[in-house]
Design an enzyme around this catalytic site. Structure first.
Site, mmCIF file in Angstrom:
data_model
loop_
_atom_site.group_PDB
_atom_site.id
_atom_site.type_symbol
_atom_site.label_atom_id
_atom_site.label_comp_id
_atom_site.label_asym_id
_atom_site.label_seq_id
_atom_site.Cartn_x
_atom_site.Cartn_y
_atom_site.Cartn_z
ATOM 1 N N PHE A 26 0.851 -1.185 0.000
ATOM 2 C CA PHE A 26 0.000 0.000 0.000
ATOM 3 C C PHE A 26 0.890 1.240 0.000
ATOM 4 O O PHE A 26 1.889 1.284 0.707
ATOM 5 C CB PHE A 26 -0.916 -0.024 1.231
ATOM 6 C CG PHE A 26 -2.165 0.771 1.062
ATOM 7 C CD1 PHE A 26 -3.234 0.242 0.373
ATOM 8 C CD2 PHE A 26 -2.264 2.046 1.574
ATOM 9 C CE1 PHE A 26 -4.407 0.969 0.205
ATOM 10 C CE2 PHE A 26 -3.416 2.790 1.416
ATOM 11 C CZ PHE A 26 -4.503 2.258 0.730
ATOM 12 N N LEU A 58 -1.221 -3.218 8.746
ATOM 13 C CA LEU A 58 -1.749 -4.145 9.740
ATOM 14 C C LEU A 58 -1.188 -5.560 9.574
ATOM 15 O O LEU A 58 -1.245 -6.349 10.514
ATOM 16 C CB LEU A 58 -3.281 -4.169 9.697
ATOM 17 C CG LEU A 58 -3.961 -2.897 10.191
ATOM 18 C CD1 LEU A 58 -5.467 -2.974 9.986
ATOM 19 C CD2 LEU A 58 -3.627 -2.618 11.646
ATOM 20 N N GLU A 59 -0.643 -5.868 8.445
ATOM 21 C CA GLU A 59 -0.079 -7.196 8.197
ATOM 22 C C GLU A 59 1.412 -7.296 8.519
ATOM 23 O O GLU A 59 1.988 -8.386 8.494
ATOM 24 C CB GLU A 59 -0.315 -7.610 6.731
ATOM 25 C CG GLU A 59 -1.760 -7.873 6.379
ATOM 26 C CD GLU A 59 -2.608 -6.613 6.194
ATOM 27 O OE1 GLU A 59 -3.792 -6.653 6.577
ATOM 28 O OE2 GLU A 59 -2.090 -5.600 5.679
ATOM 29 N N VAL A 87 1.127 5.234 6.208
ATOM 30 C CA VAL A 87 -0.294 5.414 6.483
ATOM 31 C C VAL A 87 -0.580 6.907 6.366
ATOM 32 O O VAL A 87 -0.012 7.707 7.117
ATOM 33 C CB VAL A 87 -0.653 4.893 7.895
ATOM 34 C CG1 VAL A 87 -2.163 5.009 8.124
ATOM 35 C CG2 VAL A 87 -0.182 3.460 8.086
ATOM 36 N N THR A 92 -11.606 9.379 7.581
ATOM 37 C CA THR A 92 -12.290 8.551 8.574
ATOM 38 C C THR A 92 -11.337 8.157 9.701
ATOM 39 O O THR A 92 -10.135 8.394 9.641
ATOM 40 C CB THR A 92 -12.839 7.262 7.928
ATOM 41 O OG1 THR A 92 -11.731 6.449 7.530
ATOM 42 C CG2 THR A 92 -13.713 7.582 6.721
ATOM 43 N N HIS A 94 -10.308 5.354 10.303
ATOM 44 C CA HIS A 94 -9.459 4.239 9.868
ATOM 45 C C HIS A 94 -7.970 4.566 10.025
ATOM 46 O O HIS A 94 -7.185 3.713 10.393
ATOM 47 C CB HIS A 94 -9.780 3.887 8.410
ATOM 48 C CG HIS A 94 -9.065 2.689 7.899
ATOM 49 N ND1 HIS A 94 -9.335 1.412 8.349
ATOM 50 C CD2 HIS A 94 -8.093 2.563 6.976
ATOM 51 C CE1 HIS A 94 -8.566 0.557 7.727
ATOM 52 N NE2 HIS A 94 -7.787 1.221 6.887
ATOM 53 N N ASN A 119 11.160 0.540 13.406
ATOM 54 C CA ASN A 119 9.828 0.839 12.911
ATOM 55 C C ASN A 119 9.911 1.994 11.927
ATOM 56 O O ASN A 119 10.079 3.149 12.321
ATOM 57 C CB ASN A 119 8.892 1.174 14.076
ATOM 58 C CG ASN A 119 7.470 1.403 13.619
ATOM 59 O OD1 ASN A 119 7.196 1.599 12.439
ATOM 60 N ND2 ASN A 119 6.554 1.410 14.569
ATOM 61 N N ARG A 133 9.679 12.597 3.947
ATOM 62 C CA ARG A 133 10.237 11.698 4.955
ATOM 63 C C ARG A 133 10.836 10.432 4.340
ATOM 64 O O ARG A 133 11.820 9.891 4.844
ATOM 65 C CB ARG A 133 9.150 11.341 5.973
ATOM 66 C CG ARG A 133 8.857 12.494 6.906
ATOM 67 C CD ARG A 133 7.486 12.386 7.569
ATOM 68 N NE ARG A 133 7.265 13.509 8.489
ATOM 69 C CZ ARG A 133 6.937 14.736 8.097
ATOM 70 N NH1 ARG A 133 6.798 15.022 6.825
ATOM 71 N NH2 ARG A 133 6.766 15.695 8.995
#
Length: 160
Positions: A26, A58-59, A87, A92, A94, A119, A133
């Site tokens: 993504f 999330l994976e 992200v 929303t 989400h 991370n 970034r």
């Protein structure tokens, strides 16, 4: 996101360190820049990298856990993980769920396994912030995440 303040110790090579790089598909253009920065930093510090791709943030932790288990069973465990993703805030709730839960899962994985982890998941307001970034010629947060993981590998090797 890995917080990283480079110092002289961070330029010390980590020969033979095996690092798993888990990157999201993504926002691929941004994550590709993060991955390139991370791989350049790992090579510069003499670490070996294996890259796997997952659908989204999330994976990341689940895929890392699976790959870590497989590598241990194969007798060639990874010394650390670099998680890369992006992200971008939408309209929303989400965004908050993905940003918070991916960070929580990665932290849980790292702490529970005493696993050096960098991370490199960007959480940003818009694509322009992400590019600044991620770009290796600007923020180079992929390299920062790789160097953070290697700093923890050094610590683990020194303590063990």
């Amino acid at each position: 996101m890995a917080g990283f303040a480079p110092d002289d110790d961070d330029s010390a090579p980590v020969p033979g360190a095996r690092i798993l790089v888990v990157a999201t598909k993504f926002n691929a253009d941004i994550v590709d820049m993060l991955r390139d920065g991370a791989l350049d930093a790992l090579r510069a510090l003499q670490a070996q990298a294996t890259v796997i791709h997952v659908p989204g943030a999330l994976e990341l932790a689940t895929a890392a856990a699976i790959a870590l288990d497989d590598s241990e069973l194969a007798g060639a465990p990874y010394d650390g993980v670099v998680a890369l993703g992006c992200v971008i805030r939408g309209e929303t709730y989400h965004f908050e769920l993905v940003a918070n839960e991916s960070a929580r899962a990665l932290t849980n994985l790292s702490v529970s396994r005493r696993l050096p982890l960098g991370n490199g998941v960007l959480t940003v307001e818009n694509e322009a912030q992400a590019i600044v970034r991620a770009d290796p010629k600007q923020g180079n947060k992929g390299a920062d995440a790789a160097r953070a993981a290697l700093a923890l590998v050094r610590l683990k090797r020194g303590v063990a």
